[in-house]
Design a protein around this motif. Structure first.
Motif, PDB file in Angstrom:
ATOM      1  N   PRO A 417      22.749  31.417  44.866  1.00 13.69           N
ATOM      2  CA  PRO A 417      22.242  30.153  44.336  1.00 13.69           C
ATOM      3  C   PRO A 417      23.262  29.016  44.361  1.00 13.69           C
ATOM      4  CG  PRO A 417      22.705  31.694  42.557  1.00 13.69           C
ATOM      5  CD  PRO A 417      22.853  32.460  43.837  1.00 13.69           C
ATOM      6  N   THR A 418      24.550  29.333  44.557  1.00 16.51           N
ATOM      7  CA  THR A 418      25.566  28.285  44.583  1.00 16.51           C
ATOM      8  C   THR A 418      25.986  27.903  46.001  1.00 16.51           C
ATOM      9  OG1 THR A 418      27.359  29.912  44.377  1.00 16.51           O
ATOM     10  CG2 THR A 418      26.468  28.982  42.338  1.00 16.51           C
ATOM     11  N   GLY A 419      25.361  28.504  47.025  1.00 13.48           N
ATOM     12  CA  GLY A 419      25.643  28.139  48.408  1.00 13.48           C
ATOM     13  C   GLY A 419      26.904  28.733  48.982  1.00 13.48           C
ATOM     14  N   ILE A 420      27.577  29.629  48.251  1.00 14.66           N
ATOM     15  CA  ILE A 420      28.873  30.149  48.702  1.00 14.66           C
ATOM     16  C   ILE A 420      28.713  31.277  49.706  1.00 14.66           C
ATOM     17  CG2 ILE A 420      31.020  31.264  47.957  1.00 14.66           C
ATOM     18  CD1 ILE A 420      30.641  29.856  45.243  1.00 14.66           C
ATOM     19  N   THR A 421      27.764  32.166  49.476  1.00 13.20           N
ATOM     20  CA  THR A 421      27.610  33.338  50.358  1.00 13.20           C
ATOM     21  C   THR A 421      26.253  33.358  51.048  1.00 13.20           C
ATOM     22  OG1 THR A 421      26.780  34.767  48.574  1.00 13.20           O
ATOM     23  CG2 THR A 421      29.173  34.678  48.901  1.00 13.20           C
ATOM     24  N   THR A 422      25.728  32.198  51.365  1.00 12.64           N
ATOM     25  CA  THR A 422      24.438  32.131  52.048  1.00 12.64           C
ATOM     26  C   THR A 422      24.518  31.166  53.225  1.00 12.64           C
ATOM     27  OG1 THR A 422      22.097  31.560  51.809  1.00 12.64           O
ATOM     28  CG2 THR A 422      23.644  30.289  50.501  1.00 12.64           C
ATOM     29  N   HIS A 423      23.660  31.414  54.212  1.00  9.93           N
ATOM     30  CA  HIS A 423      23.558  30.493  55.355  1.00  9.93           C
ATOM     31  C   HIS A 423      22.249  29.722  55.315  1.00  9.93           C
ATOM     32  CE1 HIS A 423      27.247  32.118  56.850  1.00  9.93           C
ATOM     33  NE2 HIS A 423      26.757  33.344  56.863  1.00  9.93           N
ATOM     34  N   ASP A 424      21.612  29.721  54.170  1.00  7.07           N
ATOM     35  CA  ASP A 424      20.403  28.930  53.964  1.00  7.07           C
ATOM     36  C   ASP A 424      20.819  27.479  53.711  1.00  7.07           C
ATOM     37  OD1 ASP A 424      18.152  27.619  52.977  1.00  7.07           O
ATOM     38  OD2 ASP A 424      17.435  29.367  51.872  1.00  7.07           O
ATOM     39  N   PRO A 425      20.481  26.533  54.609  1.00  6.68           N
ATOM     40  CA  PRO A 425      20.907  25.134  54.445  1.00  6.68           C
ATOM     41  C   PRO A 425      20.459  24.529  53.122  1.00  6.68           C
ATOM     42  CG  PRO A 425      19.999  25.496  56.643  1.00  6.68           C
ATOM     43  CD  PRO A 425      19.708  26.735  55.850  1.00  6.68           C
ATOM     44  N   ARG A 426      19.298  24.959  52.633  1.00  2.00           N
ATOM     45  CA  ARG A 426      18.800  24.414  51.362  1.00  2.00           C
ATOM     46  C   ARG A 426      19.729  24.776  50.211  1.00  2.00           C
ATOM     47  NH1 ARG A 426      15.887  26.525  47.269  1.00  2.00           N
ATOM     48  NH2 ARG A 426      15.695  28.514  48.380  1.00  2.00           N
ATOM     49  N   LEU A 427      20.255  25.990  50.216  1.00  2.00           N
ATOM     50  CA  LEU A 427      21.158  26.423  49.156  1.00  2.00           C
ATOM     51  C   LEU A 427      22.576  25.911  49.379  1.00  2.00           C
ATOM     52  CD1 LEU A 427      19.856  30.090  48.781  1.00  2.00           C
ATOM     53  CD2 LEU A 427      19.465  28.189  47.212  1.00  2.00           C
ATOM     54  N   GLN A 428      22.987  25.796  50.644  1.00  2.00           N
ATOM     55  CA  GLN A 428      24.320  25.257  50.943  1.00  2.00           C
ATOM     56  C   GLN A 428      24.460  23.795  50.515  1.00  2.00           C
ATOM     57  OE1 GLN A 428      25.315  25.754  55.056  1.00  2.00           O
ATOM     58  NE2 GLN A 428      25.484  27.985  54.940  1.00  2.00           N
ATOM     59  N   ARG A 429      23.342  23.098  50.460  1.00  2.00           N
ATOM     60  CA  ARG A 429      23.369  21.667  50.129  1.00  2.00           C
ATOM     61  C   ARG A 429      24.051  21.407  48.784  1.00  2.00           C
ATOM     62  NH1 ARG A 429      20.263  18.306  47.139  1.00  2.00           N
ATOM     63  NH2 ARG A 429      20.121  16.119  47.818  1.00  2.00           N
ATOM     64  N   GLY A 430      23.943  22.349  47.859  1.00  2.00           N
ATOM     65  CA  GLY A 430      24.532  22.157  46.534  1.00  2.00           C
ATOM     66  C   GLY A 430      26.045  22.229  46.515  1.00  2.00           C
ATOM     67  N   LEU A 431      26.638  22.776  47.582  1.00  2.00           N
ATOM     68  CA  LEU A 431      28.097  22.925  47.630  1.00  2.00           C
ATOM     69  C   LEU A 431      28.691  21.710  48.347  1.00  2.00           C
ATOM     70  CD1 LEU A 431      29.914  26.278  48.548  1.00  2.00           C
ATOM     71  CD2 LEU A 431      30.971  24.040  48.675  1.00  2.00           C
ATOM     72  N   VAL A 432      29.174  20.757  47.592  1.00  2.00           N
ATOM     73  CA  VAL A 432      29.738  19.525  48.146  1.00  2.00           C
ATOM     74  C   VAL A 432      31.213  19.768  48.462  1.00  2.00           C
ATOM     75  CG1 VAL A 432      30.183  17.076  47.753  1.00  2.00           C
ATOM     76  CG2 VAL A 432      28.108  18.139  46.837  1.00  2.00           C
ATOM     77  N   VAL A 433      31.560  19.724  49.722  1.00  3.38           N
ATOM     78  CA  VAL A 433      32.896  20.126  50.185  1.00  3.38           C
ATOM     79  C   VAL A 433      33.995  19.329  49.501  1.00  3.38           C
ATOM     80  CG1 VAL A 433      34.431  20.203  52.189  1.00  3.38           C
ATOM     81  CG2 VAL A 433      32.054  20.969  52.407  1.00  3.38           C
ATOM     82  N   GLU A 434      33.847  18.006  49.435  1.00  2.00           N
ATOM     83  CA  GLU A 434      34.910  17.166  48.877  1.00  2.00           C
ATOM     84  C   GLU A 434      35.195  17.511  47.414  1.00  2.00           C
ATOM     85  OE1 GLU A 434      33.048  15.471  52.359  1.00  2.00           O
ATOM     86  OE2 GLU A 434      32.195  16.081  50.419  1.00  2.00           O
ATOM     87  N   ASP A 435      34.144  17.724  46.637  1.00  2.00           N
ATOM     88  CA  ASP A 435      34.311  18.047  45.223  1.00  2.00           C
ATOM     89  C   ASP A 435      34.919  19.435  45.049  1.00  2.00           C
ATOM     90  OD1 ASP A 435      33.722  17.732  42.273  1.00  2.00           O
ATOM     91  OD2 ASP A 435      32.446  19.462  42.729  1.00  2.00           O
ATOM     92  N   LYS A 436      34.413  20.404  45.785  1.00  2.00           N
ATOM     93  CA  LYS A 436      34.883  21.781  45.617  1.00  2.00           C
ATOM     94  C   LYS A 436      36.306  21.950  46.156  1.00  2.00           C
ATOM     95  CE  LYS A 436      30.988  22.836  43.798  1.00  2.00           C
ATOM     96  NZ  LYS A 436      30.870  22.800  42.318  1.00  2.00           N
ATOM     97  N   ALA A 437      36.692  21.182  47.167  1.00  2.00           N
ATOM     98  CA  ALA A 437      38.070  21.239  47.659  1.00  2.00           C
ATOM     99  C   ALA A 437      39.039  20.825  46.555  1.00  2.00           C
ATOM    100  CB  ALA A 437      38.232  20.342  48.879  1.00  2.00           C
ATOM    101  N   GLU A 438      38.669  19.814  45.787  1.00  2.00           N
ATOM    102  CA  GLU A 438      39.510  19.383  44.664  1.00  2.00           C
ATOM    103  C   GLU A 438      39.632  20.499  43.632  1.00  2.00           C
ATOM    104  OE1 GLU A 438      41.286  16.783  44.234  1.00  2.00           O
ATOM    105  OE2 GLU A 438      40.594  15.397  45.807  1.00  2.00           O
ATOM    106  N   ARG A 439      38.555  21.237  43.436  1.00  2.00           N
ATOM    107  CA  ARG A 439      38.601  22.322  42.451  1.00  2.00           C
ATOM    108  C   ARG A 439      39.444  23.496  42.950  1.00  2.00           C
ATOM    109  NH1 ARG A 439      32.851  22.604  39.190  1.00  2.00           N
ATOM    110  NH2 ARG A 439      32.552  20.334  38.995  1.00  2.00           N
TER     111      ARG A 439
END
Length: 493
Positions: A417-439
């Motif tokens: 559900p967090t887009g980390i271990t899926t290749h479903d584009p709909r679920l990946q959409r929630g993982l914003v690269v710029e924000d998560k890179a900062e984390r």
């Protein structure tokens, strides 16, 4: 007119009721005649409630019923600690800790009467790997680093966020056995290329190691070292498993495998059936790449270290791996058989001190660096590993939490559900690269900062000075014992 509307509504209601009756009848007959589920055969229709509540049980327990320190594999208090570190919110709490320092296995650090003043702090030195034994030794700047997670097991935006975050914070990123993707290189971080048993990314058409592809990987400036994977803690004796649903065309191309087919690695490197053949492979990869080469393995007993030491003594120090990555039996994986995940390989608590002792006793400790892995996601656990003798620590799930993982336990189902271990584009959409890179960067920086804070409280100038005498471990009788008593330093031959 109103009468016609009323009749129409009644007709619709009768039709709906009739359809429901037919469906329930069909459902009833199907359940009472099937032979697979006893509950459904005895309690048709309503028996499905049992399976419904069972499927939701783990999520209700996670959020409503289990205490902050009860959940597995990581409890809520530990996950919340990681989330705060990643968000730069600090590991601060009020009133008192819920950590039970009287429970067996609890870690207690030995505070110094006169801790080190801020003016006396020294930067924790980098760890130099392969110096004097290869053309391009590698300097690891961070004590905490990203463990192997393959592109395929985790998603494209997850790899991108890890790559950019690692570059910001100065840690390295292990590719996992799935090969090198453009997304690993995108952020410009230091990369360790893992050679799994299937040789993904460096294999020829027969699945054997391809020297030309190996040179191609080594030509990337940011690929700093190579790691030959024998096994990992979650599934020793079994290779990687990537379900067909996650084998996209791009992943198939990167790995050199067939699109849309389960990707299952051999349970060992076919060409390494004994220690001499394994060291031959270490030397071959080092000579082809000119970069440090290590071995990743879980430890089930002491035979592996005995055979490794004996072979290195017989053949010479050049044949030794430049580092050993030791994974504990509590390590994670995107997919693993439960029989192996639950019962195979020693815990990092037991494996790490024994491996370090074997290297000290044989005089190989300076030659071979040690990297520890296996549920080491908090500053205290990393400090414990450094005190036991590890030079560096890798974590995968710690960084997954920094990306926003909620421990949904769906890594193998392509429905994360967090887009980390899926290749479903709909679920990946929630993982914003710029924000998560900062984390990712925040987690790395704050982990190193808090590891150093523990060191300073112990009277040490930096985290590289940790020794076993700085940590105590609570025993089943409730009394603590120093690690240097629990695992005495061996004599040096």
């Amino acid at each position: 007119m109103s009468e016609m509307i009323g009749v129409f509504h009644v007709s619709i209601g009768v039709l709906v009721a009739l359809i429901l009756a037919i469906l329930l009848s069909y459902w009833y007959l199907r359940d009472i005649t099937q032979k697979r589920h006893t509950v459904l055969r005895n309690f048709p229709v309503i028996g499905h409630l049992r399976f419904f509540f069972e499927s939701l049980g783990e999520y209700f327990r996670q959020y409503f019923f289990l205490g902050d320190r009860e959940e597995m594999p990581f409890n809520r208090a530990t996950r919340a600690w990681v989330y705060r570190l990643a968000k730069n919110e600090g590991g601060i709490l009020g009133f008192g800790s819920t950590y039970d320092i009287n429970q067996s296995g609890a870690l207690i650090f030995v505070n110094a009467a006169f801790p080190v003043l801020e003016a006396e702090h020294q930067p924790t030195p980098a760890v130099l790997i392969g110096d004097g034994w290869c053309d391009k030794p590698f300097s690891a700047r961070s004590r905490i680093n990203i463990s192997g997670m393959s592109y395929g097991a985790i998603s494209r935006p997850a790899v991108q966020a890890l790559s950019h975050g690692a570059a910001m914070a100065g840690c390295y990123m292990d590719t996992g056995e799935g090969g090198l993707s453009p997304y690993h290189l995108e952020g410009g971080c230091d990369v360790i290329f893992q050679i799994g048993t299937a040789k993904y990314g460096v294999r020829d058409s027969q699945g054997k190691l391809d020297p030309a592809k190996l040179r191609e990987m080594a030509a990337h400036e940011t690929v700093r070292a190579f790691e030959i994977k024998l096994s990992q803690g979650a599934k020793p004796g079994k290779g990687g498993v990537l379900p067909a649903a996650k084998v996209t065309e791009e992943i198939a191309r990167i790995r050199g495998i067939t699109f849309g087919v389960d990707s299952i690695s051999p349970n060992r490197h076919p060409e390494t059936g004994n220690m001499d053949e394994l060291l031959d492979m270490v030397v071959q990869v080092r000579e082809i790449t000119g970069k440090p080469v290590g071995i990743k393995t879980a430890i089930g007993g002491w035979q592996f270290m005995h055979e490794l030491i004996e072979a290195v003594r017989r053949r010479g120090l050049y044949c030794a791996p430049d580092f050993l990555t030791i994974d504990g039996g509590e390590g994670g994986s995107g997919a693993a058989p439960q029989a192996l995940a639950d019962h195979m390989a020693l815990s990092i608590n037991e494996a790490l001190p024994r491996v370090v002792d074997a290297l000290i006793e044989s005089g190989l400790r300076d030659r071979i660096k040690v990297i520890a892995s296996g549920k080491l996601i908090t500053p205290a656990k990393v400090a414990w590993a450094l005190a036991c003798g590890a030079d560096l620590v890798n974590t995968a799930r710690g960084y997954m939490f920094s990306l926003g993982c909620i421990q949904a336990l769906r890594c193998h189902q392509n429905s994360c559900p967090t887009g980390i271990t899926t290749h479903d584009p709909r679920l990946q959409r929630g993982l914003v690269v710029e924000d998560k890179a900062e984390r990712v960067a925040g987690y790395t920086r704050n982990m190193n900062k808090e590891i150093e804070m523990i060191a300073h409280a112990c009277g040490l100038k930096h985290a590289g000075e940790f020794k076993r005498e700085h940590v105590r471990m609570v025993q089943p009788n409730g009394q603590s014992i120093s690690l240097n008593m629990l695992y005495p330093y061996p004599p040096i031959r």
